[in-house]
Design an enzyme around this catalytic site. Structure first.
Site, short mmCIF file in Angstrom:
data_model
loop_
_atom_site.label_atom_id
_atom_site.label_comp_id
_atom_site.label_asym_id
_atom_site.label_seq_id
_atom_site.Cartn_x
_atom_site.Cartn_y
_atom_site.Cartn_z
N GLY A 11 0.80 -1.26 -0.08
CA GLY A 11 -0.29 0.19 0.12
C GLY A 11 0.98 1.33 -0.09
N GLY B 158 -0.36 4.59 0.16
CA GLY B 158 -1.39 5.59 0.66
C GLY B 158 -0.66 6.23 1.48
N GLY C 147 0.21 6.17 4.78
CA GLY C 147 0.97 5.48 5.52
C GLY C 147 2.26 5.00 4.77
N VAL D 280 -2.11 -7.46 -3.98
CA VAL D 280 -1.93 -8.56 -3.11
C VAL D 280 -3.12 -9.44 -2.88
CG1 VAL D 280 -1.17 -8.97 -0.86
CG2 VAL D 280 0.02 -7.18 -2.13
N GLU E 188 -19.11 17.10 3.43
CA GLU E 188 -18.32 17.81 2.20
C GLU E 188 -19.10 17.41 0.87
OE1 GLU E 188 -14.05 18.06 4.48
OE2 GLU E 188 -14.40 16.38 3.09
N ASP F 256 -5.06 3.02 8.58
CA ASP F 256 -6.26 2.81 8.70
C ASP F 256 -6.55 1.28 9.06
OD1 ASP F 256 -7.35 5.22 8.05
OD2 ASP F 256 -8.43 4.65 6.26
N ALA G 1 -5.67 10.43 7.85
CA ALA G 1 -4.50 10.59 7.39
C ALA G 1 -3.26 10.59 8.39
CB ALA G 1 -4.40 11.66 5.97
C1 LIG Z 1 -13.63 10.47 0.70
C2 LIG Z 1 -12.53 10.48 1.92
C3 LIG Z 1 -12.24 11.65 2.58
C4 LIG Z 1 -11.67 11.64 3.82
N1 LIG Z 1 -11.24 12.76 4.11
C5 LIG Z 1 -10.00 12.81 5.44
C6 LIG Z 1 -9.85 14.21 5.71
O1 LIG Z 1 -10.49 15.20 5.37
N2 LIG Z 1 -8.73 14.02 6.75
C7 LIG Z 1 -8.39 13.09 7.11
O2 LIG Z 1 -7.11 13.07 8.04
N3 LIG Z 1 -8.62 11.80 6.47
C8 LIG Z 1 -9.60 11.61 5.68
N4 LIG Z 1 -9.81 10.45 5.02
C9 LIG Z 1 -9.01 9.21 5.41
C10 LIG Z 1 -7.82 9.14 5.04
O3 LIG Z 1 -7.86 9.13 3.69
C11 LIG Z 1 -7.47 7.77 5.79
O4 LIG Z 1 -7.15 7.69 6.84
C12 LIG Z 1 -5.88 7.41 4.87
O5 LIG Z 1 -5.95 7.62 3.53
C13 LIG Z 1 -5.29 6.15 5.70
O6 LIG Z 1 -4.20 6.07 5.09
P1 LIG Z 1 -3.47 4.82 4.82
O7 LIG Z 1 -2.20 4.65 4.37
O8 LIG Z 1 -3.90 3.75 6.13
O9 LIG Z 1 -4.14 3.93 3.36
P2 LIG Z 1 -4.75 4.52 2.00
O10 LIG Z 1 -4.20 6.01 2.07
O11 LIG Z 1 -6.10 4.21 2.00
O12 LIG Z 1 -3.57 3.75 1.17
C14 LIG Z 1 -3.93 2.40 0.74
C15 LIG Z 1 -3.23 1.90 -0.34
O13 LIG Z 1 -3.06 0.56 -0.23
C16 LIG Z 1 -3.48 -0.01 -1.66
N5 LIG Z 1 -3.99 -1.34 -1.44
C17 LIG Z 1 -4.96 -1.86 -0.68
N6 LIG Z 1 -5.14 -3.18 -0.70
C18 LIG Z 1 -4.15 -3.37 -1.68
C19 LIG Z 1 -3.82 -4.88 -2.09
N7 LIG Z 1 -4.50 -5.92 -1.69
N8 LIG Z 1 -2.91 -5.10 -3.06
C20 LIG Z 1 -2.16 -3.75 -3.51
N9 LIG Z 1 -2.36 -2.29 -2.94
C21 LIG Z 1 -3.64 -2.51 -2.05
C22 LIG Z 1 -4.52 0.96 -2.28
O14 LIG Z 1 -4.50 0.98 -3.45
C23 LIG Z 1 -3.87 2.33 -1.46
O15 LIG Z 1 -2.83 2.99 -2.49
C24 LIG Z 1 -10.71 10.56 3.97
C25 LIG Z 1 -11.18 9.46 3.27
C26 LIG Z 1 -11.97 9.24 2.24
C27 LIG Z 1 -12.38 8.02 1.58
#
Ligand SMILES: Cc1cc2nc3c(=O)[nH]c(=O)nc-3n(C[C@H](O)[C@H](O)[C@H](O)COP(=O)(O)OP(=O)(O)OC[C@H]3O[C@@H](n4cnc5c(N)ncnc54)[C@H](O)[C@@H]3O)c2cc1C
Length: 457
Positions: free
Chosen positions: A17, A19, A21, A85, A176, A306, A323
């Site tokens: 991932g 994202g 993190g 994955v 929003e 997350d 985030a």
């Molecule tokens: C519409 C929306 C609005 C939001 N607004 C806010 C905000 O205003 N403020 C805030 O703090 N947070 C906000 N969030 C939440 C924030 O986006 C998440 O908390 C943050 O993205 C978490 O980061 P992460 O690295 O855990 O996961 P993510 O950023 O979701 O990244 C996960 C990554 O893993 C990859 N992935 C997942 N499963 C697989 C797999 N099996 N194989 C390969 N790749 C995979 C995905 O493609 C993605 O790139 C919002 C979320 C959404 C959906």
């Protein structure tokens, strides 16, 4: 298939991932004595907090995404494989992907979250979700296509269902997107569709709990409700949508809102990766980790963001899915991994809450800062704008977003309303890639008993 990763004498850290993190962790490990391998199914990092702006035509998709390879240009210990994955085998330290198997010394799950439909099958089949760039572009196309269809029908009930929009979930995303749609109804649609009576178009924001923006301060909740009312969004609190079929969003067994457009922003689950024992996966599919983000029962598997469920005394239900949590855990884990490599004991993670905010309309937002500081309105909006602009990845994206926002602020217009991605409900897929089987055939009807609308106290 061979993934052709070069052999290395250094330990390999595989991050699933890229994202908030995963990206942050891979960057923080740039000088560490490790080989970093990032796997993501998309070749770009997606800035999810601005997805709703892509869905409502305020921002271009390109300005909230950034190519992963470009982010890491010049980072010598970095390798990327675009792959899905499928599962992991902790016994053999192996990640099984759509392009082959990848061995790890340390594994970090940073897979984020998936939309939670709470087992409501008709909603999963028919609702629009907003978790990815394709989702946001589909939503934009779907709404504009339905306006084109509304021009063609003589049936007033069908016309209204095509124009009505139901947003489910009164958290920041629901608020929003509702605010943004209401702005679109006020400033954009009358210019584009002078033949339609837009007073018949209704935007409903439906929330199961007693307030909008549940985790925010009471002042922010009341402000958000007031702003929604001013924008003409019909807010329904303590109301759940249980079923969505035949252009009806049912909020009881018999009562419904006639609508073709339902946006589901009511909750998320962790995006768990199969292969871990059931005991470490929580009810909402997050993975239980200790204060070092280490998955319970494993020495070399970690989870951040997350998908990680880190419980503390003041957060007994786990850290919020935000985030900044993902980014802070990533920075902390980068330090801890290096401590582990040096044979030292890792240090416990502590979350620094810098506040939360939600934008409510084109020039209004609510902001809560630590120590009970709350502000709203135009200043809140400027704060929101600044924070989001600074956190967007890439200089080009910052400039494009700023230009788009300035244009829409001064012109009250949104340039991005092209239906470039013709979308029909039969293209709808769930998170596992399963296609929707449902085709709508029934003619919509007016609801004889309209729901009670919530106004501020
Ligand atoms: C519409 C929306 C609005 C939001 N607004 C806010 C905000 O205003 N403020 C805030 O703090 N947070 C906000 N969030 C939440 C924030 O986006 C998440 O908390 C943050 O993205 C978490 O980061 P992460 O690295 O855990 O996961 P993510 O950023 O979701 O990244 C996960 C990554 O893993 C990859 N992935 C997942 N499963 C697989 C797999 N099996 N194989 C390969 N790749 C995979 C995905 O493609 C993605 O790139 C919002 C979320 C959404 C959906």
């Amino acid at each position: 298939m061979d993934t052709n990763l070069p052999a290395s004498t250094q330990p390999r850290v595989v991050i699933i991932g890229c994202g908030f993190g995963g990206l942050r962790l891979a960057k923080a490990l740039r000088k560490a004595p490790v080989q970093v391998v990032v796997i993501d199914r998309n070749n770009y990092h997606n800035f999810q907090p601005l997805l709703y702006q892509v869905a409502t035509g305020a921002l271009e998709a390109d300005s909230i995404a950034y190519p992963i390879r470009k982010i890491f240009t010049g980072q010598k210990n970095f390798f990327y494989r675009m792959a899905d994955v499928q599962h992991i085998s902790p016994a053999s330290n192996m990640v099984h992907t759509s392009v082959g198997d990848i061995r790890y010394d340390y594994l970090v799950l940073a897979t984020g979250s998936l939309t939670n439909f709470f087992g409501l099958e008709s909603i999963e089949r028919n609702a629009m979700q907003i978790k990815s760039i394709p989702n946001a572009l589909n939503l934009r196309s779907f709404i504009f296509q339905n306006f084109e269809k509304a021009l063609l029908t003589e049936n007033p009930a069908e016309k209204q269902a095509l124009m009505n929009i139901v947003v489910v979930g009164g958290g920041p995303t629901g608020v929003e997107i509702s605010g943004s749609l209401a702005e679109m109804r006020r400033h954009v649609l009358p210019k584009d569709y002078p033949e339609l009576d837009l007073s018949a178009m209704q935007i409903f924001l439906v929330e199961a709990g007693p307030a909008l923006l549940g985790p925010m301060s009471e002042a922010s909740q009341q402000d958000a409700l007031r702003y929604m009312n001013e924008l003409g969004v019909k807010v329904l609190l303590n109301t759940s949508i249980k079923r969505f079929e035949d252009c009806r969003a049912y909020y009881s067994d018999t009562e419904f809102i006639p609508s073709e457009n339902l946006v589901w922003a009511a909750g998320v689950n962790g995006a768990e990766v199969p292969g871990l024992p059931a005991e470490v996966v929580t009810r909402n599919k997050r993975i239980s980790v200790n204060q070092w983000n280490r998955v319970e029962g494993f020495d070399n598997i970690f989870a951040i963001g997350d998908v990680a469920n880190m419980v503390t005394e003041d957060m007994p239900r786990g850290m919020p899915m935000l985030a900044p949590v993902a980014q802070q855990q990533a920075d902390h884990l980068a330090d801890n991994l290096q401590r582990i490599l040096r044979g030292e004991t890792p240090v416990d993670f502590k979350y620094l809450n810098k506040g939360s905010m939600a934008i409510v309309s084109r020039n209004k937002a609510v902001v809560d800062l630590p120590k009970n500081v709350h502000f709203n309105g135009f200043f809140g909006w400027l704060t929101w704008l600044f924070v989001h602009l600074m956190t967007l990845v890439g200089f080009r994206n910052k400039v494009v977003a700023l230009v788009d926002w300035a244009f829409s602020y001064f012109s009250s217009d949104q340039a991005l309303r092209l239906i470039i991605r013709p979308f029909s409900r039969k293209d709808l897929k769930d998170d596992k890639g399963k296609k929707s089987a449902e085709h709508r055939t029934a003619t919509p009807e007016y609801n004889p008993t309209p729901p009670a609308i919530q106004t501020p106290a």
